[in-house]
Design a protein around this motif. Structure first.
Motif, short mmCIF file in Angstrom:
data_model
loop_
_atom_site.label_atom_id
_atom_site.label_comp_id
_atom_site.label_asym_id
_atom_site.label_seq_id
_atom_site.Cartn_x
_atom_site.Cartn_y
_atom_site.Cartn_z
N LYS A 22 0.83 -1.20 0.00
CA LYS A 22 0.00 0.00 0.00
C LYS A 22 0.87 1.25 0.00
O LYS A 22 0.66 2.17 -0.79
CB LYS A 22 -0.91 -0.02 1.24
CG LYS A 22 -2.10 0.88 1.15
CD LYS A 22 -2.96 0.76 2.41
CE LYS A 22 -3.80 -0.51 2.43
NZ LYS A 22 -4.42 -0.76 3.74
N SER A 89 -5.75 8.82 8.82
CA SER A 89 -6.04 7.39 8.92
C SER A 89 -4.72 6.68 9.21
O SER A 89 -3.65 7.16 8.82
CB SER A 89 -6.67 6.87 7.63
OG SER A 89 -5.80 7.06 6.54
N ARG A 91 -3.15 3.09 8.58
CA ARG A 91 -3.51 1.95 7.73
C ARG A 91 -2.40 0.91 7.65
O ARG A 91 -1.26 1.22 7.36
CB ARG A 91 -3.81 2.44 6.31
CG ARG A 91 -4.68 3.65 6.26
CD ARG A 91 -4.69 4.27 4.88
NE ARG A 91 -5.33 3.40 3.88
CZ ARG A 91 -5.35 3.68 2.59
NH1 ARG A 91 -4.74 4.76 2.13
NH2 ARG A 91 -5.95 2.85 1.77
N THR A 104 -7.08 -1.13 10.07
CA THR A 104 -6.98 0.26 9.65
C THR A 104 -7.95 1.06 10.52
O THR A 104 -9.05 0.59 10.80
CB THR A 104 -7.38 0.39 8.17
OG1 THR A 104 -6.27 -0.01 7.36
CG2 THR A 104 -7.73 1.83 7.81
N LEU A 106 -9.73 4.93 10.87
CA LEU A 106 -9.94 6.22 10.21
C LEU A 106 -10.26 7.30 11.26
O LEU A 106 -10.66 6.98 12.38
CB LEU A 106 -11.11 6.13 9.23
CG LEU A 106 -11.04 5.04 8.16
CD1 LEU A 106 -12.25 5.13 7.22
CD2 LEU A 106 -9.75 5.14 7.36
N GLY A 239 -3.45 11.75 5.58
CA GLY A 239 -4.39 12.83 5.89
C GLY A 239 -5.79 12.42 5.44
O GLY A 239 -5.97 11.94 4.33
N VAL A 241 -9.43 12.48 3.99
CA VAL A 241 -10.34 13.19 3.11
C VAL A 241 -11.70 12.55 3.32
O VAL A 241 -11.78 11.39 3.75
CB VAL A 241 -9.89 13.10 1.64
CG1 VAL A 241 -8.60 13.86 1.44
CG2 VAL A 241 -9.73 11.64 1.21
N GLY A 276 -14.83 4.95 3.58
CA GLY A 276 -14.27 3.74 2.99
C GLY A 276 -14.88 2.43 3.41
O GLY A 276 -15.33 1.65 2.58
N GLU A 321 -8.85 2.28 -4.80
CA GLU A 321 -9.81 2.80 -3.82
C GLU A 321 -9.74 4.31 -3.91
O GLU A 321 -8.65 4.88 -3.91
CB GLU A 321 -9.45 2.33 -2.40
CG GLU A 321 -9.66 0.84 -2.21
CD GLU A 321 -9.23 0.33 -0.84
OE1 GLU A 321 -8.84 1.15 0.02
OE2 GLU A 321 -9.26 -0.89 -0.64
N LEU A 332 -6.77 6.78 -2.93
CA LEU A 332 -6.35 6.28 -1.62
C LEU A 332 -5.60 4.96 -1.68
O LEU A 332 -4.99 4.54 -0.70
CB LEU A 332 -7.58 6.13 -0.73
CG LEU A 332 -8.20 7.49 -0.37
CD1 LEU A 332 -9.50 7.30 0.37
CD2 LEU A 332 -7.23 8.32 0.47
N GLN A 333 -5.67 4.29 -2.78
CA GLN A 333 -4.95 3.02 -2.87
C GLN A 333 -4.98 2.53 -4.30
O GLN A 333 -5.96 2.74 -5.02
CB GLN A 333 -5.63 1.96 -1.98
CG GLN A 333 -4.87 0.65 -1.92
CD GLN A 333 -5.49 -0.31 -0.90
OE1 GLN A 333 -6.12 0.10 0.05
NE2 GLN A 333 -5.30 -1.59 -1.13
P1 ADP Z 1 -7.78 -2.28 3.61
O1 ADP Z 1 -6.38 -2.64 3.43
O2 ADP Z 1 -8.57 -3.23 4.44
O3 ADP Z 1 -8.45 -1.93 2.30
P2 ADP Z 1 -7.40 0.52 4.01
O4 ADP Z 1 -6.24 0.95 4.79
O5 ADP Z 1 -7.26 0.58 2.54
O6 ADP Z 1 -7.80 -0.93 4.47
O7 ADP Z 1 -8.61 1.43 4.47
C1 ADP Z 1 -9.94 1.04 4.58
C2 ADP Z 1 -10.85 2.04 3.88
O8 ADP Z 1 -10.67 3.36 4.41
C3 ADP Z 1 -10.55 2.14 2.41
O9 ADP Z 1 -11.77 2.16 1.69
C4 ADP Z 1 -9.85 3.44 2.24
O10 ADP Z 1 -10.14 3.97 0.98
C5 ADP Z 1 -10.42 4.29 3.39
N1 ADP Z 1 -9.42 5.26 3.83
C6 ADP Z 1 -8.19 4.98 4.26
N2 ADP Z 1 -7.50 6.10 4.52
C7 ADP Z 1 -8.30 7.13 4.22
C8 ADP Z 1 -8.15 8.55 4.26
N3 ADP Z 1 -7.00 9.12 4.62
N4 ADP Z 1 -9.18 9.31 3.88
C9 ADP Z 1 -10.34 8.74 3.49
N5 ADP Z 1 -10.55 7.40 3.43
C10 ADP Z 1 -9.55 6.61 3.80
#
Ligand code: ADP
Ligand code: MG
Ligand code: MG
Length: 874
Positions: A22, A89, A91, A104, A106, A239, A241, A276, A321, A332-333
């Motif tokens: 990630k 967040s 993560r 993770t 948020l 950060g 969003v 998310g 994502e 975001l990913q």
């Molecule tokens: P996973 O690995 O289980 O997908 P993530 O770390 O990607 O977990 O995060 C879970 C959800 O939270 C995702 O849908 C991601 O897009 C959302 N998310 C993570 N960080 C942020 C952020 N900084 N702002 C908004 N949404 C976030």
């Protein structure tokens, strides 16, 4: 000084070891200029430090402070500032994607002091309290380990009190109450208050993410996916969003190609006014991605452009994502997306034909496992077929048969000609006979590493396990809607999806198998076309020849259609079964040379026909025929049967046979009078076989054929054993006017260690890696796979059965030593392998690297071996 925290602007996609998948991809997207929120990554190295010492590295807190302050500057907000707080967040993200396995959190940074500031700043107090509610809930669950349903219940209560049915309909006051309730729950469950200091929240969350590497489900996932335990996870601080800022905000997932078919496009799901985790949680229904184009064309077009950038940059299907905050897109990913076996082939071939990747690269984008999955028949379920349960798809295939709930009954019914699905709550070693007899195995308990799953995969039997909606009893089972299924009722079990159906679901053969059978590529079959493109490249690239293990003309013919260029192992033992058992009995009982010669003469005629059939089916290609290997008493009646017969139908011959059976009994037949020892003790037997081979070849040659027999002596441990048999063999071949290579199986550790001496008498070696594995580990495959193997996998003694994948450090070393030393003595020595490993992709790579000339495997595995042999080169 070690750096443990890197800004997103620092890394790139190739640093997955250090930054996790990630983090590395967030850095890559940042570098590409895509809209990624500011953030930084704490390295996997910091995690490993934490896991081994229980403490984060000493330098980490200072480094996080520095990176955080850069993040604060970039976002124009400070963590904990009451007026305009920064939220982040935290993560997880390991080198290999482990979806949903780690944690993770948020909205870190919200507390009683900052929530009002967020409300002011955003002009939306409902949003602020919803975000706070989410933080407390996620923090309680992932950091403090509280059970999730406590909070779900509190939400249900709140909805009931407010008279609404959806989370989104809870108003600010209701959410404020809910936060209060959540905080009380934390205090009662843990004895501590929810931390009001955002920095403390941050640190506790970072450590929790480190620890989530070792959560039970993460450990289990790594085991089934064979991901090493010592990698650790990175932690990404990003950060926040907000997709939950009203109807012009939202969150979604997207794919640059259809992950099922490989077709290029924009696929995915979107959820307005959500954060998310709502998308995965399935709380509300998502809309298909393209509908976003209608409601917010600007954001949608920005997303399409970002997807295009990613596809061309990664040159592969990417999954994404994203979040839209008041019309602005945030990425975001991303990662190179997981895909079905069929999509792996179609995407690779499509990218190759689009000129995006080379043919060699396309070849590396698929796996032998994926190809073998595509070769199983699949269900052709009618639209209205609904599964009665769904479990873990543990071993692929489509099984239809009568449900049987007991191992012994399964054996009986299978012997009576029924197709059987063995159904058990869970299986144990006592169930092995039933598991072997069954077409499919179904359990209501256990996952991918349960006994049932491990054994089924080993045997290639379809298996679904852990279908916990089923209540399985001793002679029936009940589905969740109360239907009772008794022994004899037909059920269908889908090892690809985990679905279980009552009744017979029609099965269709794999189109990929028809392609291998006929070589024909239909106009509009994208999958077959893709397989064809990739197989051509594999065949063009590979150095290893692929032969098949086949004992009949029919198998040989199929192997040939599948692309085998020869037989690497033709076993002769089945040629002594059935009516011919009587001849073996007579051979054992013969008291004079004349008697023995008479029997051998009869066998010679029969064997000659056997060899004519198989040599002509493989005309023009080598056929390695192994002289008789198992102990003779395997062909005689059992001691019990013959003892009974001696009483019920007494005769002189029965008495003699009884005496012979007693005399020949062995404590440990696997290590008894078998293989070359049998050949040396009953010389007429091997001589007869060699003569039959030679005469069959002579006959075919006279008819204009091109038979190419190779004679293989089994179980040799000493050069002298082979020297003797070789001498007889050569003189018989001379008499018959035929020339054929004579070689040996290397399947005893001593043979491997004395390969140079043995090579003096051998034209070829064929590594019998099944026996070599059994004798190296001192366990017998037939006895142990169902007994202690699942525990051994749990304990990590081996990551996978050494019968399925060659144990390269032990058994493989013997192969390498024997190859090198054999070739040193006799440079033209031809080398092959004929154990099950000859069809296993990982093992094939090793055989290629060790310099063997060919692998031989079961006819059905031939295409997989061709593919893997090609992959070993590029
Ligand atoms: P996973 O690995 O289980 O997908 P993530 O770390 O990607 O977990 O995060 C879970 C959800 O939270 C995702 O849908 C991601 O897009 C959302 N998310 C993570 N960080 C942020 C952020 N900084 N702002 C908004 N949404 C976030
Ligand atoms: Mg994610
Ligand atoms: Mg053997």
């Amino acid at each position: 000084m070690t750096t443990y925290a890197y800004d997103f602007s620092f890394g790139d996609k190739d640093q997955k070891d250090l930054l996790g998948g990630k983090g590395a991809n967030l850095a890559e997207m940042t570098k590409l200029g895509l809209p990624v929120p500011p953030g930084f990554t704490i390295t996997t190295e910091a995690c490993r430090h934490y896991l081994s010492t229980g403490e984060p590295p000493a330098e980490l807190s200072e480094q996080v402070r520095e990176r955080l302050s850069a993040l604060e500057t970039a976002m124009g907000r400070r963590l904990g500032a009451a007026e305009d707080p920064l939220l982040v967040s935290v993560r997880s993200g390991a080198k290999f994607s482990m979806p949903g396995m780690m944690d993770t959190v948020l909205n870190v940074g919200l507390c009683d002091a900052t929530v009002e500031g967020l409300a002011q700043q955003s002009g939306d107090s409902r949003f602020a309290w919803d975000s706070y509610r989410r933080l407390v809930q996620m923090f309680a669950k992932t950091v403090l380990g509280l059970p999730g349903d406590v909070f779900e219940e509190a939400i249900d209560d709140a909805k009931e009190r407010a008279g609404v049915s959806a989370d989104v309909d809870l108003d600010t006051d209701a959410l404020r109450d809910l936060v209060k309730r959540f905080k009380e729950l934390i205090t009662t469950h843990t004895g501590h208050d929810f931390p009001q200091d955002p920095h403390e929240q941050l640190w506790q969350t970072i450590e929790a993410v480190f620890r989530s590497w070792n959560s039970e489900r993460a450990v289990l996932y790594r085991r089934t996916e064979r991901i090493p335990d010592e990698l650790g996870t990175a932690v990404n601080i990003v950060g926040m969003v907000f997709g939950n800022l009203g109807s012009d905000s939202g969150t979604g997932v997207a794919f640059t190609r259809d992950p099922a078919t490989g077709r290029r496009g924009a696929y995915g799901d979107y959820l307005a006014n959500a954060q998310g985790e709502d998308v995965v949680a399935g709380i509300r229904n998502t809309i298909p991605l393209h509908r976003l184009g209608e409601t917010d064309p600007n954001a949608y077009n920005a997303l399409l452009r970002a997807m295009d950038t990613l596809e061309s940059h990664y040159r592969d299907l990417c999954d994404i994502e994203f979040t839209i905050e008041r019309g602005k897109l945030w990425m975001l990913q991303t990662r190179v997306g997981k895909r079905t076996a069929a999509a792996a082939f179609t995407i690779a071939a499509a990218l190759c034909e689009e000129g995006v990747i080379s043919a060699d690269e396309a070849l590396t984008r698929v796996s032998g496992e994926q190809l073998s999955r595509l070769m199983f028949p699949t269900f052709d379920a009618p639209e209205d077929a609904t599964p009665v349960a769904t479990g873990v798809p543990a071993a692929p295939g489509a099984a239809v048969g009568v449900a049987v709930f007991d191992s012994r009954r399964a054996v009986e019914r299978a012997a009576a000609g029924d197709a059987v699905v063995l159904v058990r709550r869970e299986t144990n070693p006592d169930d092995l006979p039933g598991m072997i007899a069954a077409q499919g195995i179904l359990t209501s308990r256990g996952g991918k590493t349960s006994h049932a799953a491990v054994v089924a995969r080993g045997m290639g039997t379809t298996c679904v396990c852990g279908a916990d909606e089923l209540t399985v009893g001793a002679d029936s089972m009940r589905t969740s809607d109360g239907t009772v299924i008794n022994e004899g009722d037909v059920i269908s079990v889908d090892g690809d999806t985990g679905a279980v159906y009552v009744g017979e679901v029609p099965v269709k053969p794999s189109p990929v198998v028809s392609y291998f059978e006929t070589g024909e590529v239909g106009e509009d079959d994208a999958l077959v076309h893709a397989v064809d493109v990739i197989m051509r490249r594999a065949d063009g690239a590979r150095r290893l020849a692929v032969r098949a293990n086949a004992d009949t003309g029919e198998d040989a013919a199929r192997a040939r259609r599948f692309g085998a260029t020869g037989i690497g192992l033709c076993r002769t033992e089945h040629m002594f079964l059935g009516d011919r058992r009587q001849l073996v009995e007579r051979l054992v009982l013969a008291t004079s040379d004349e008697d023995r010669d008479a029997v051998l003469g009869e066998l010679l005629v029969l064997q000659r026909d056997d060899f004519v059939e198989i040599l002509s089916a493989m005309d023009g290609y080598p056929v390695t025929i192994r002289l008789l290997d198992p102990p003779l008493h395997e062909f005689l009646p059992s001691l019990v049967d013959i003892s009974v017969k001696a009483v019920t139908e007494p005769s002189e011959q029965t008495e003699e046979l009884l005496a012979a059976v007693r005399r020949m009994h062995e404590q440990n037949p696997m290590l008894g009078l078998r293989g070359v020892r049998l050949g040396l003790m009953i010389p007429g037997l091997y001589r007869m076989q060699v003569r039959a081979i030679a005469q069959a070849a002579a006959r075919l040659r006279a008819d204009g054929g091109d038979p190419r027999p190779e004679i293989m002596v089994p179980l040799v441990a000493a050069a002298r054993e082979l020297a003797i048999v070789r001498e007889w063999t050569k003189s018989i071949l001379d008499e018959e006017g035929i020339d054929a290579p004579v070689g040996t199986m290397i399947e005893v550790p001593r043979a491997a260690m004395t390969a140079a001496e043995i090579a003096e008498h051998a034209d070829f070696f064929s590594f019998g890696t099944n026996d070599l594995t059994q004798m190296s580990w001192a366990f017998s495959r037939d006895d142990v796979e169902g007994s202690f193997f699942s525990e051994y996998l749990e304990l990590g003694v081996f990551p996978v059965s050494p019968f399925a994948e060659l144990d390269t450090s032990g058994v493989g070393r013997l192969v390498a030593i024997a190859s090198d030393e054999g070739r040193e003595r006799r440079p033209e020595l031809h080398l092959g392998v004929c154990g099950e490993h000859g069809g296993d992709p990982h093992s094939i790579r090793f055989f290629h690297e060790t310099g063997l000339d060919y692998v031989s495997c079961s006819p059905f595995r031939v295409p997989v071996a061709r593919l893997s042999a090609g992959q070993a080169v590029v």
